[in-house]
Each structure stands twice: as C-alpha cells, then as structure tokens.
Design a protein around this motif. Structure first.
Motif, PDB file in Angstrom:
ATOM      1  N   ARG A   1       0.833  -1.131  -0.033  1.00 42.19           N
ATOM      2  CA  ARG A   1      -0.054   0.081  -0.390  1.00 42.19           C
ATOM      3  C   ARG A   1       0.820   1.042   0.154  1.00 42.19           C
ATOM      4  NH1 ARG A   1      -1.702   3.257   3.596  1.00 42.19           N
ATOM      5  NH2 ARG A   1      -3.422   4.545   3.159  1.00 42.19           N
ATOM      6  N   HIS A   2       0.522   1.840  -0.870  1.00 39.97           N
ATOM      7  CA  HIS A   2       1.503   3.440  -1.249  1.00 39.97           C
ATOM      8  C   HIS A   2       0.386   4.329  -0.375  1.00 39.97           C
ATOM      9  CE1 HIS A   2       4.484   2.874  -3.725  1.00 39.97           C
ATOM     10  NE2 HIS A   2       4.696   2.030  -4.486  1.00 39.97           N
ATOM     11  N   HIS A   3       1.175   5.034   0.343  1.00 41.65           N
ATOM     12  CA  HIS A   3       0.459   6.120   1.367  1.00 41.65           C
ATOM     13  C   HIS A   3       0.005   7.388   0.184  1.00 41.65           C
ATOM     14  CE1 HIS A   3       3.010   5.009   4.949  1.00 41.65           C
ATOM     15  NE2 HIS A   3       1.921   3.935   4.881  1.00 41.65           N
ATOM     16  N   GLY A   4      -1.455   8.146   0.886  1.00 41.59           N
ATOM     17  CA  GLY A   4      -1.354   9.488   0.449  1.00 41.59           C
ATOM     18  C   GLY A   4      -0.956  10.087   0.512  1.00 41.59           C
ATOM     19  N   THR A   5      -0.451  11.405  -0.184  1.00 44.23           N
ATOM     20  CA  THR A   5       0.680  12.619  -0.189  1.00 44.23           C
ATOM     21  C   THR A   5       0.262  13.435   1.316  1.00 44.23           C
ATOM     22  OG1 THR A   5      -0.884  14.373  -1.284  1.00 44.23           O
ATOM     23  CG2 THR A   5       0.979  12.937  -2.323  1.00 44.23           C
ATOM     24  N   SER A   6      -0.795  13.798   1.658  1.00 41.05           N
ATOM     25  CA  SER A   6      -0.784  13.997   3.168  1.00 41.05           C
ATOM     26  C   SER A   6      -1.277  13.293   4.004  1.00 41.05           C
ATOM     27  CB  SER A   6      -2.041  15.540   2.509  1.00 41.05           C
ATOM     28  OG  SER A   6      -3.201  14.180   2.265  1.00 41.05           O
ATOM     29  N   GLU A   7      -1.056  11.829   3.967  1.00 35.19           N
ATOM     30  CA  GLU A   7      -1.039  11.177   5.449  1.00 35.19           C
ATOM     31  C   GLU A   7       0.194  10.915   6.166  1.00 35.19           C
ATOM     32  OE1 GLU A   7      -1.092   6.260   6.006  1.00 35.19           O
ATOM     33  OE2 GLU A   7      -2.902   7.017   3.697  1.00 35.19           O
ATOM     34  N   GLY A   8       0.351  10.811   7.110  1.00 36.65           N
ATOM     35  CA  GLY A   8       1.383  10.590   8.056  1.00 36.65           C
ATOM     36  C   GLY A   8       2.213   9.522   7.953  1.00 36.65           C
ATOM     37  N   LEU A   9       3.323   9.383   8.380  1.00 30.78           N
ATOM     38  CA  LEU A   9       4.100   8.160   8.253  1.00 30.78           C
ATOM     39  C   LEU A   9       3.578   7.237   8.931  1.00 30.78           C
ATOM     40  CD1 LEU A   9       6.831   6.657   7.126  1.00 30.78           C
ATOM     41  CD2 LEU A   9       7.879   8.151   8.276  1.00 30.78           C
ATOM     42  N   PHE A  10       3.329   7.454  10.106  1.00 27.43           N
ATOM     43  CA  PHE A  10       2.714   6.495  11.167  1.00 27.43           C
ATOM     44  C   PHE A  10       1.396   5.838  11.247  1.00 27.43           C
ATOM     45  CE2 PHE A  10       7.633   6.979  12.664  1.00 27.43           C
ATOM     46  CZ  PHE A  10       8.079   5.836  11.867  1.00 27.43           C
ATOM     47  N   THR A  11       0.471   6.948  10.413  1.00 32.73           N
ATOM     48  CA  THR A  11      -1.025   7.234  10.708  1.00 32.73           C
ATOM     49  C   THR A  11      -0.983   5.344  11.195  1.00 32.73           C
ATOM     50  OG1 THR A  11      -0.573   9.454   9.784  1.00 32.73           O
ATOM     51  CG2 THR A  11      -3.191   8.798  10.523  1.00 32.73           C
ATOM     52  N   ALA A  12      -0.854   5.267   9.813  1.00 30.18           N
ATOM     53  CA  ALA A  12      -1.862   3.994   9.495  1.00 30.18           C
ATOM     54  C   ALA A  12      -1.566   2.929  10.323  1.00 30.18           C
ATOM     55  CB  ALA A  12      -1.856   3.897   8.063  1.00 30.18           C
ATOM     56  N   ILE A  13       0.307   2.428  10.522  1.00 32.10           N
ATOM     57  CA  ILE A  13       0.538   1.666  11.564  1.00 32.10           C
ATOM     58  C   ILE A  13      -0.029   1.296  12.834  1.00 32.10           C
ATOM     59  CG2 ILE A  13       2.508   2.516  11.846  1.00 32.10           C
ATOM     60  CD1 ILE A  13       3.680  -0.679  11.837  1.00 32.10           C
ATOM     61  N   LEU A  14      -0.225   2.817  13.053  1.00 28.59           N
ATOM     62  CA  LEU A  14      -0.519   3.072  14.515  1.00 28.59           C
ATOM     63  C   LEU A  14      -1.810   3.062  15.224  1.00 28.59           C
ATOM     64  CD1 LEU A  14       1.856   5.725  15.852  1.00 28.59           C
ATOM     65  CD2 LEU A  14       1.599   3.612  16.567  1.00 28.59           C
ATOM     66  N   ALA A  15      -2.594   3.026  13.721  1.00 23.49           N
ATOM     67  CA  ALA A  15      -4.361   2.832  14.038  1.00 23.49           C
ATOM     68  C   ALA A  15      -4.322   1.801  13.796  1.00 23.49           C
ATOM     69  CB  ALA A  15      -4.579   3.470  12.696  1.00 23.49           C
ATOM     70  N   GLY A  16      -3.209   0.669  13.184  1.00 23.01           N
ATOM     71  CA  GLY A  16      -3.561  -0.846  13.018  1.00 23.01           C
ATOM     72  C   GLY A  16      -3.836  -1.379  11.373  1.00 23.01           C
ATOM     73  N   GLN A  17      -3.640  -0.259  10.418  1.00 21.24           N
ATOM     74  CA  GLN A  17      -4.550  -0.063   9.336  1.00 21.24           C
ATOM     75  C   GLN A  17      -3.376  -1.021   8.535  1.00 21.24           C
ATOM     76  OE1 GLN A  17      -5.478   3.989   8.541  1.00 21.24           O
ATOM     77  NE2 GLN A  17      -7.874   2.783   8.766  1.00 21.24           N
ATOM     78  N   GLU A  18      -2.242  -0.070   8.835  1.00 13.79           N
ATOM     79  CA  GLU A  18      -1.087  -1.170   8.112  1.00 13.79           C
ATOM     80  C   GLU A  18      -0.181  -2.329   9.649  1.00 13.79           C
ATOM     81  OE1 GLU A  18      -0.051   2.183   4.837  1.00 13.79           O
ATOM     82  OE2 GLU A  18       1.456   1.812   6.956  1.00 13.79           O
TER      83      GLU A  18
END
Length: 338
Positions: free
Chosen positions: A73-90
């Motif tokens: 999964r490639h992040h969106g340009t405005s997405e935080g680096l660790f946002t998804a992993i800390l939310a359990g989405q990655e």
C-alpha cells in the motif's frame, strides 16, 4: 521519510486500500494448514523503483512461498508516516530509524525488524560552480529543504554539527519538495537532498552539482530506512514478521543481481514507467539506490547494528530531536532474521 523516501517521478497513487483481514495461508506454506494474517505493508509515498524489492518479492512469490501474501500500500501525499500502522491499518511500514526513534519518544511502540538501506542517503548538494567546497563553507549561506522534519532535517543537524556550525550560522529555508528547482534557479545556495533522488535528477537534467557528505569520516549517527512494525504485532505474529523480512531481503538481492528484471516488474507497479524518459530516470535511480541497499562489500544484510542505534539515540537527544534520550534497545530487533 516523507521523502522524504521519496516524492519523485510519478503522480501519487494508492495501489491498495488498507486491510488487516486474515486469510488462509497459501498452499505449500511453511505454516502448514494454519491460517496466517495478511499484513499490509506501507510504502511511502508514490509508486517508485526505489520500492522495487517489494514489487519483485510479491511478483516472484518470495512472500507467498513462505505462507504470507502481504498487501502493498502506497500512502497518500498528506498521510502521516506512522498514522496507518499506529491505527492498525498497516502492520509494516518502511521508515527511517531516526523517524522511528522520534515516534517512540512520543509514546509509540514501533520497532525496526530489518534494515532496508545500509547507509544514510542524505547529503548536502550545491551547484558545481559554488564557492561552497566544505560543510564549514555553508556559514552565511541559505540551505533549502522540505521542512524541519524527517531525514532531510535530521541530516542537516548532522552536517551542521560536523561543520561546527549552528542554525544561526545559516539561513534554513523550508521549500517543500522543490529542491531541484530552488537550487537550479538560485533561490537557495544549497539543498539537503538524497543521493538516490535529487542528486540523480540533477545529473539527468544536465545541471552540474557537487555533493557534500554530512560527516567527514566515520559513520553517520543516524539509522536509515528500515522495515518497521509494532512490538505488539511482532509479539503476536512472529512468523509473519520473519516471512516479510525474509521476503524483502530476497527482493533486494534479486534487484541487485538482476536490475533488468526489477525494471520489468516495476513497470507493472509504477504508472508511466514504460516511457523512455521515465525508464532512463528509473534506471539511474535504481543504480544509485543499489549502493544504499548493500554493504561496503556489496552484500545484502538486514541485521541492525546496536552501536549505530546507541549513537543515534545519543545524537538525537543532544540535538533536541527527542525531548529526552530514547532507550535504543527495544527500538530494534534482529530476532526475526535468519
């Protein structure tokens, strides 16, 4: 690494949505009949040949042959680096060890489980005709970088310390990801960039530059890009972590040994890569990135060095990049490597 690993060469595209669903392990997997989770690996930010080891590992079956079928999964340009992993989405993300340490200082349980880059990619770049021939010569000059965050910013701190300078000795200009235009038009006297990004693009454009390493000798007191997960996920799914780390390293070895294959595979992941100009740029980037993936002896090795992590913890605390010194011991692990 909002590069920070890599904002170059293509329009931002999300290859796959976040997922943390589980699925039955593929036939012939090391897990036998047991079901293994399907992890999502965050690749920042846009599809790029710099991520070719993951593309190759997926296409060649390096993950699935061991029983795991990760989602890239490639992040969106405005997405935080660790946002998804800390939310359990990655469940995994590629990120700088220094960025991980800063996040741990803020309370996250992130842990590096394998090295992706073997050396730190940041350097100071000046026009070839510049009067700046050493880091000390930066005094009184303007330096452009995306912003006061991430590896560009951390690398500048190393460069200034190496030169015996402080921020008050230079003019730091936050210019977003416009380093190439800013330097070539004289908006700034120097930029902080990457050996496999800005330096490559300048060479391809015909604008002559010189690169100054951020340390004069010895090791950079920062850790480059790593494969990162959370301590909780690693504890719950150690076999998955081992497979993903091994698959990534297998992908790196294949890319280093067979760059033509890497280019062919990457063309199915990176929009527009089949165009001649894009191919030339990607090949140059791949060549430069190979130097980062391998040791001085040309080997691929995912092991993380305890002394380097200790030096980074000390440096980041001393420079105020973390509010206090972060214990490096729980921040990385070699336990998941073969």
């Amino acid at each position: 690494m909002r590069t920070r690993l890599l904002a170059v060469l293509a329009a931002a595209v999300v290859l796959a949505g976040c997922t943390s669903a589980t699925t039955t392990a593929p036939s012939g997997s090391a897990s036998g009949s047991a079901a293994l989770p399907t992890p999502t690996i965050g690749l920042t930010y846009i599809p790029n040949v710099q991520f070719s080891p993951f593309y190759v590992a997926e296409a060649d079956g390096d993950f699935t042959s061991a029983g795991v079928a990760p989602v890239l999964r490639h992040h969106g340009t405005s997405e935080g680096l660790f946002t998804a992993i800390l939310a359990g989405q990655e469940q995994f993300v590629v990120a700088g060890g220094d960025e991980l340490m800063q996040a741990r200082a803020q309370g996250s349980d992130l842990v590096a489980v394998a090295a992706y880059y073997r050396s730190y990619p940041v350097e100071v770049i000046v026009p070839d005709g510049s009067a700046i021939h050493s880091l000390a010569d930066l005094k009184g000059h303007s330096i452009g970088l995306p912003g006061k965050y991430g590896e560009n910013w951390f690398g500048l701190q190393v460069a200034l310390k190496t030169a015996g300078l402080t921020e008050s000795d230079v003019t730091v200009q936050e210019i977003g990801y416009t380093q190439q235009a800013a330097l070539s038009t004289g908006k700034v006297d120097a930029i902080v960039g990457f050996s496999n990004n800005e330096a490559v693009q300048f060479a391809l454009s015909g604008f002559a530059t010189r690169s100054l390493p951020i340390v004069e000798s010895g090791e950079v007191p920062l850790v480059g890009i790593c494969l990162v997960t959370t301590a909780a996920y690693a504890a719950d799914h150690p076999e998955v972590v081992k497979v993903v780390a091994a698959g990534m390293l297998a992908g790196i070895r294949t890319v280093v040994d067979d760059p033509d294959h890497a280019m062919d595979v990457s063309a199915t992941y990176v929009p527009g890569l089949s165009a001649a100009a894009a191919q030339a740029s990607a090949k140059a980037t791949l060549t430069a990135t190979t130097k980062l993936w391998t040791t001085a002896e040309g080997k691929v090795d995912g092991h993380l060095d305890a002394d380097q992590w200790t030096a980074m913890a000390d440096f980041m605390a001393a420079q105020g990049l973390t509010d206090s010194r972060v214990d490096p011991t729980p921040a990385f692990s070699n336990a998941y490597l073969g």
